[in-house]
Enzyme design. Structure first.
Site: not given
Length: 226
Positions: A37, A40
């Site tokens: 994550e 990202h």
């Protein structure tokens, strides 16, 4: 993952892989998913979108990325998810390109760490002081499980359908009408995918692809050792 290790232990009587699976599960939940994550969020930030940063997602702190249900599924069966990283595509200079690159960053991080874990597992088997010890077995199985699931998560996330990252990668290649239709039917598509995963219809081909990548990485990792 734990269920698989327990089945193996029941048939062989060797419970060291279970210990390794437990350790790998904790490691995956508190490190691999946050890195996914974070990748990202970092890529979106680099491309001009501060949404993830402003919401606290540009961090490796596991608490910012862990989804309880997704974490439990990763530990038990080897696939799950973290909290989705928020982005605002309108902040990208090139909207479609920004979505594609940001989406690819997460699975790429999984592949890189998957290779690293397999390489470390191979190194463990080359340390004379550990040869034949329980510590060698636990460390080897730990890195093997961590590498295997990291690679599987990458393959799963590259599926070109929502809610997986693969959809963000190919979305820019689709006609706008097709992209809009898929986005509006995301919940139905996601439900169908979950059913296919739990019934092994989709799990088997994904496992085959992940296994092929894993063998390739193992081959690359073995090259330095002759």
């Amino acid at each position: 993952m734990l269920l698989s290790a327990l089945r193996q232990a029941a048939s062989t009587g060797n419970y060291l892989p279970v210990v390794a699976a437990i350790l790998a599960s904790v490691f995956l939940v508190f490190f691999v998913i946050p890195v996914h994550e974070f990748a990202h969020a970092w890529m979106a930030y680099r491309l001009g979108d501060n949404t993830a940063k402003n919401s606290g997602g540009l961090t490796l702190n596991p608490l910012a990325h862990i989804d309880p249900l997704g974490a439990i599924l990763i530990a038990l069966i080897g696939f799950g998810w973290g909290k989705p990283t928020p982005i605002n595509p309108n902040n990208f200079k090139n909207r479609r390109r920004g979505i594609a690159i940001t989406s690819a960053a997460g699975p790429l991080s999984n592949l890189l760490f998957g290779w690293l874990f397999l390489f470390l597992g191979l190194i463990v088997t080359k340390i004379p002081a550990l040869d034949g010890t329980r510590l060698e077995m636990i460390l080897y199985w730990f890195f093997l499980y961590a590498g295997e699931i990291s690679i599987y998560l990458a393959v799963l996330n590259l599926l070109p359908i929502p809610p997986f990252d693969g959809f963000g990668i190919v979305e820019g290649l689709l006609p706008r009408n097709a992209s809009y239709w898929i986005a509006t039917h995301q919940q139905t598509i996601s439900l169908v995918v979950i059913v296919l995963l739990f019934t092994n219809v989709l799990t088997r081909p994904l496992s085959w692809i992940a296994g092929f990548i894993m063998q390739f990485f193992m081959w690359i990792s073995s090259l330095p050792f002759g």
